[in-house]
Scaffold this motif. Structure first.
Motif, PDB file in Angstrom:
ATOM      1  N   GLY A 193      -2.428 129.157  62.029  1.00  0.00           N
ATOM      2  CA  GLY A 193      -2.574 130.454  62.677  1.00  0.00           C
ATOM      3  C   GLY A 193      -3.851 130.576  63.485  1.00  0.00           C
ATOM      4  O   GLY A 193      -4.663 129.647  63.580  1.00  0.00           O
ATOM      5  N   THR A 194      -4.039 131.735  64.059  1.00  0.00           N
ATOM      6  CA  THR A 194      -5.167 131.980  64.958  1.00  0.00           C
ATOM      7  C   THR A 194      -6.395 132.518  64.235  1.00  0.00           C
ATOM      8  O   THR A 194      -7.431 132.724  64.876  1.00  0.00           O
ATOM      9  CB  THR A 194      -4.752 132.985  66.051  1.00  0.00           C
ATOM     10  OG1 THR A 194      -4.288 134.197  65.429  1.00  0.00           O
ATOM     11  CG2 THR A 194      -3.656 132.402  66.928  1.00  0.00           C
ATOM     12  N   PHE A 195      -6.279 132.767  62.935  1.00  0.00           N
ATOM     13  CA  PHE A 195      -7.405 133.310  62.188  1.00  0.00           C
ATOM     14  C   PHE A 195      -8.354 132.180  61.793  1.00  0.00           C
ATOM     15  O   PHE A 195      -8.089 131.426  60.853  1.00  0.00           O
ATOM     16  CB  PHE A 195      -6.930 134.062  60.938  1.00  0.00           C
ATOM     17  CG  PHE A 195      -6.083 135.270  61.250  1.00  0.00           C
ATOM     18  CD1 PHE A 195      -6.402 136.112  62.299  1.00  0.00           C
ATOM     19  CD2 PHE A 195      -4.982 135.557  60.478  1.00  0.00           C
ATOM     20  CE1 PHE A 195      -5.627 137.226  62.578  1.00  0.00           C
ATOM     21  CE2 PHE A 195      -4.195 136.662  60.738  1.00  0.00           C
ATOM     22  CZ  PHE A 195      -4.519 137.508  61.800  1.00  0.00           C
ATOM     23  N   VAL A 219       1.609 142.277  58.138  1.00  0.00           N
ATOM     24  CA  VAL A 219       1.233 142.016  59.520  1.00  0.00           C
ATOM     25  C   VAL A 219       0.201 140.899  59.589  1.00  0.00           C
ATOM     26  O   VAL A 219       0.442 139.845  60.169  1.00  0.00           O
ATOM     27  CB  VAL A 219       0.697 143.292  60.201  1.00  0.00           C
ATOM     28  CG1 VAL A 219       0.284 142.986  61.631  1.00  0.00           C
ATOM     29  CG2 VAL A 219       1.771 144.384  60.193  1.00  0.00           C
ATOM     30  N   ASN A 220      -0.943 141.116  58.977  1.00  0.00           N
ATOM     31  CA  ASN A 220      -2.016 140.131  59.060  1.00  0.00           C
ATOM     32  C   ASN A 220      -2.515 139.662  57.710  1.00  0.00           C
ATOM     33  O   ASN A 220      -3.461 138.884  57.641  1.00  0.00           O
ATOM     34  CB  ASN A 220      -3.192 140.695  59.850  1.00  0.00           C
ATOM     35  CG  ASN A 220      -2.873 140.823  61.336  1.00  0.00           C
ATOM     36  OD1 ASN A 220      -2.111 140.042  61.877  1.00  0.00           O
ATOM     37  ND2 ASN A 220      -3.446 141.821  61.978  1.00  0.00           N
ATOM     38  N   ASN A 221      -1.942 140.138  56.634  1.00  0.00           N
ATOM     39  CA  ASN A 221      -2.378 139.733  55.307  1.00  0.00           C
ATOM     40  C   ASN A 221      -1.208 139.718  54.340  1.00  0.00           C
ATOM     41  O   ASN A 221      -0.204 140.376  54.548  1.00  0.00           O
ATOM     42  CB  ASN A 221      -3.464 140.676  54.770  1.00  0.00           C
ATOM     43  CG  ASN A 221      -4.792 140.484  55.460  1.00  0.00           C
ATOM     44  OD1 ASN A 221      -5.194 141.301  56.273  1.00  0.00           O
ATOM     45  ND2 ASN A 221      -5.477 139.393  55.154  1.00  0.00           N
ATOM     46  N   THR A 244       3.175 136.965  54.279  1.00  0.00           N
ATOM     47  CA  THR A 244       2.811 137.057  55.690  1.00  0.00           C
ATOM     48  C   THR A 244       2.433 135.699  56.266  1.00  0.00           C
ATOM     49  O   THR A 244       2.812 135.352  57.381  1.00  0.00           O
ATOM     50  CB  THR A 244       1.644 138.040  55.875  1.00  0.00           C
ATOM     51  OG1 THR A 244       2.031 139.321  55.371  1.00  0.00           O
ATOM     52  CG2 THR A 244       1.257 138.177  57.328  1.00  0.00           C
ATOM     53  N   PHE A 245       1.687 134.931  55.497  1.00  0.00           N
ATOM     54  CA  PHE A 245       1.226 133.625  55.975  1.00  0.00           C
ATOM     55  C   PHE A 245       2.184 132.490  55.637  1.00  0.00           C
ATOM     56  O   PHE A 245       2.376 131.565  56.426  1.00  0.00           O
ATOM     57  CB  PHE A 245      -0.148 133.304  55.388  1.00  0.00           C
ATOM     58  CG  PHE A 245      -1.247 134.176  55.915  1.00  0.00           C
ATOM     59  CD1 PHE A 245      -1.449 134.323  57.279  1.00  0.00           C
ATOM     60  CD2 PHE A 245      -2.098 134.853  55.058  1.00  0.00           C
ATOM     61  CE1 PHE A 245      -2.467 135.116  57.780  1.00  0.00           C
ATOM     62  CE2 PHE A 245      -3.120 135.649  55.542  1.00  0.00           C
ATOM     63  CZ  PHE A 245      -3.308 135.789  56.905  1.00  0.00           C
ATOM     64  N   SER A 252       7.427 137.311  59.217  1.00  0.00           N
ATOM     65  CA  SER A 252       6.070 136.872  58.903  1.00  0.00           C
ATOM     66  C   SER A 252       5.432 136.138  60.073  1.00  0.00           C
ATOM     67  O   SER A 252       6.076 135.868  61.088  1.00  0.00           O
ATOM     68  CB  SER A 252       6.109 135.962  57.675  1.00  0.00           C
ATOM     69  OG  SER A 252       6.705 136.644  56.580  1.00  0.00           O
ATOM     70  N   ARG A 253       4.176 135.759  59.888  1.00  0.00           N
ATOM     71  CA  ARG A 253       3.444 135.061  60.929  1.00  0.00           C
ATOM     72  C   ARG A 253       3.804 133.574  60.974  1.00  0.00           C
ATOM     73  O   ARG A 253       3.682 132.937  62.013  1.00  0.00           O
ATOM     74  CB  ARG A 253       1.931 135.196  60.692  1.00  0.00           C
ATOM     75  CG  ARG A 253       1.400 136.622  60.833  1.00  0.00           C
ATOM     76  CD  ARG A 253      -0.110 136.643  60.581  1.00  0.00           C
ATOM     77  NE  ARG A 253      -0.802 135.729  61.469  1.00  0.00           N
ATOM     78  CZ  ARG A 253      -1.238 136.051  62.684  1.00  0.00           C
ATOM     79  NH1 ARG A 253      -1.064 137.280  63.144  1.00  0.00           N
ATOM     80  NH2 ARG A 253      -1.849 135.158  63.440  1.00  0.00           N
ATOM     81  N   ASP A 265       2.154 131.081  59.492  1.00  0.00           N
ATOM     82  CA  ASP A 265       0.922 130.359  59.786  1.00  0.00           C
ATOM     83  C   ASP A 265       0.727 129.096  58.947  1.00  0.00           C
ATOM     84  O   ASP A 265      -0.018 128.203  59.346  1.00  0.00           O
ATOM     85  CB  ASP A 265      -0.291 131.276  59.563  1.00  0.00           C
ATOM     86  CG  ASP A 265      -0.453 132.298  60.683  1.00  0.00           C
ATOM     87  OD1 ASP A 265       0.161 132.108  61.746  1.00  0.00           O
ATOM     88  OD2 ASP A 265      -1.197 133.277  60.492  1.00  0.00           O
TER      89      ASP A 265
END
Length: 462
Positions: free
Chosen positions: A87-89, A292-294, A298-299, A307-308, A310
């Motif tokens: 992912g981008t984080f 969304v981001n957590n 999600t991951f 989900s993302r 990631d």
């Protein structure tokens, strides 16, 4: 302070409702998760005490706790190529690379959520005089379970492992046992880091009290005595007290309160606790760790599941499974926001599902390994325990077992559930090129905390 009908309250004072050690700037409003509805200095009745206890459970659900990071961050730190954060984080990728910084928002969030939870518990324990005689001991025991669980998580993440020795000098985290509810209490939170030994003694004391005084049943998502025994078995394993770990795990198994799910897949993605969930985090579409981001799902889940996507799995790097072992095929192909195509674990596939914190399968594996290492046969022969877990997954029954074989089975069964790092550390195993005591396998004390509390010392390497 103000209270809202949406069951969210905002605290505008610099109180420990966010962190027992490093407090945020006083000009910020802080949202407290639903479940803790009572302003701490307004706890006046038994109902208020119960609400504060529910607030502690709500904190366990947060992504800075068992809703995500208590499970995901150890997996990223222990990664040896079996997973990849795509992912981008950047902050998550840093943990996988063992390159996290002392300004890490992840470490800060884990620290603050942990001490916020501990403060909820300390508020409960300081107001037991408001609780009826019939309920007082049970509420105290439940609160101490939560505190023991959270201190164990924080101690593992921010301190050197117990197996490293020097437990009376190695530093972990502050031991804060008094509630912080008003401005004049703030100095109680400005404590130095206690030693690993001191924190472990407090954890054991809290969990032993819980095993003795909790009932055999409780509401879903709340602790009973067997949840306390299960976490206590983890503590004893970390301390190398395998005889005690076997006894604690056996207490859970012999209760017959839990049963392995009929198939491996049924242990995950459930709307309610499965038959083998000893303690689990409850989630719904109204109350969850984030979508969304957590959040774990999600991951860990693909984009088709909302989900993302990631975190992808390298099937060539996962532990070796036999061809018929269904755990080796518990993956699916999908994609993510930054992934064109990849494989994902089936454990965290669906949104709003229960997150197992400790399962019965782990207790069988703990009892087996502990008996092997202690030279005991508490409850059952180790071979029988190992084969019981393997049989559920259609793996071939073994003819003999050693402690190393039991560990390999544990790694296969509990993959991506946050166990690997702690298993490696207690056994003094390196994570790739990183020794089990490497500074980068320990989280930094958040700089924001050391800036506020000058009694805190930073971990080496940061």
């Amino acid at each position: 302070m103000q209270m809202m009908k949406s069951y969210k309250r905002y605290i505008t004072l610099c109180l420990l409702a966010v962190s027992a050690v490093g407090l945020p700037a006083c000009n910020k409003k802080l949202e407290v998760a639903p479940g803790s509805y009572i302003v701490p200095d307004q706890v006046k009745t038994e109902s208020d005490v119960r609400a504060e206890l529910l607030g502690a459970y709500s904190n366990l659900q947060h992504y800075d706790a068992y809703g995500e990071r208590a499970i995901l961050i150890p997996e990223l730190l222990s990664d040896e190529g079996e997973l990849s954060f795509e992912g981008t984080f950047l902050t998550y990728r840093q943990y996988q690379d063992k390159a996290q910084l002392k300004t890490s928002a992840i470490a800060e969030g884990i620290w603050q959520r942990g001490f916020k939870t501990i403060n909820n518990v300390n508020i409960v324990l300081s107001n037991l005089n408001l609780v009826s005689k019939d309920n007082k001991t049970a509420i105290e025991a439940e609160a101490k379970f939560v505190r023991g669980l959270m201190y164990f998580n924080l101690c593992n993440l921010f301190g050197k492992p117990y197996s490293a020795g020097a437990v009376t000098t190695n530093l972990a985290i502050p031991l804060i046992l008094d509630p912080i509810i008003a401005q004049e209490d703030l100095q109680k939170g400005y404590q130095p880091r206690a030693t690993v030994d001191a924190v472990h003694k407090q954890i054991v004391a809290d969990l032993v009290f819980a095993t003795t005084n909790l009932g055999e049943t409780n509401e879903k998502g709340r602790a009973n005595k067997y949840a306390a025994y299960a976490i206590l078995s983890r503590v004893y394993m970390a301390e190398g007290l395998y005889d005690k770990a076997a006894i604690a795990a056996n207490e859970v198994i012999k209760s017959d309160a839990f049963a392995l799910t009929s198939t491996f897949d049924k242990a995950f993605n459930n709307g309610l606790n499965s038959s083998e969930d000893i303690f689990a985090i409850q989630q719904t579409n109204q109350s969850n760790a984030g979508t969304v981001n957590n959040g774990l799902q999600t991951f860990y889940a693909g984009y088709d599941f909302g989900s993302r996507g990631d975190i992808i799995i390298d099937l060539d790097k996962i532990p070796a499974y036999e061809p018929d072992d269904v755990r080796g095929s518990f993956f699916y192909e999908n994609y993510g926001l930054a992934v064109d195509d990849g494989f994902y674990t089936g454990k965290w596939k669906e949104q709003y599902k229960v997150i197992p914190v400790v399962r019965l399968a782990e207790m069988y594996l703990t009892r087996a390994e502990s008996n092997l290492r202690a030279g005991t046969t508490v409850g059952a022969e180790p071979l029988d325990d190992i084969n019981l877990v393997r049989e559920r997954s259609h793996a071939t029954a073994l003819a003999a077992v050693t402690a190393d074989i039991a560990v390999a089975e544990r790694i296969r069964e509990l993959a991506f559930e946050g166990d690997k790092l702690w298993t490696y550390k207690r056994l003094k195993k390196s994570v790739g090129a990183f020794t089990y005591t490497d500074n980068k396998l320990v989280l930094p004390i958040p700089q924001r905390e050391t800036d506020v509390n000058t009694k805190l010392t930073q971990n080496p390497g940061y």
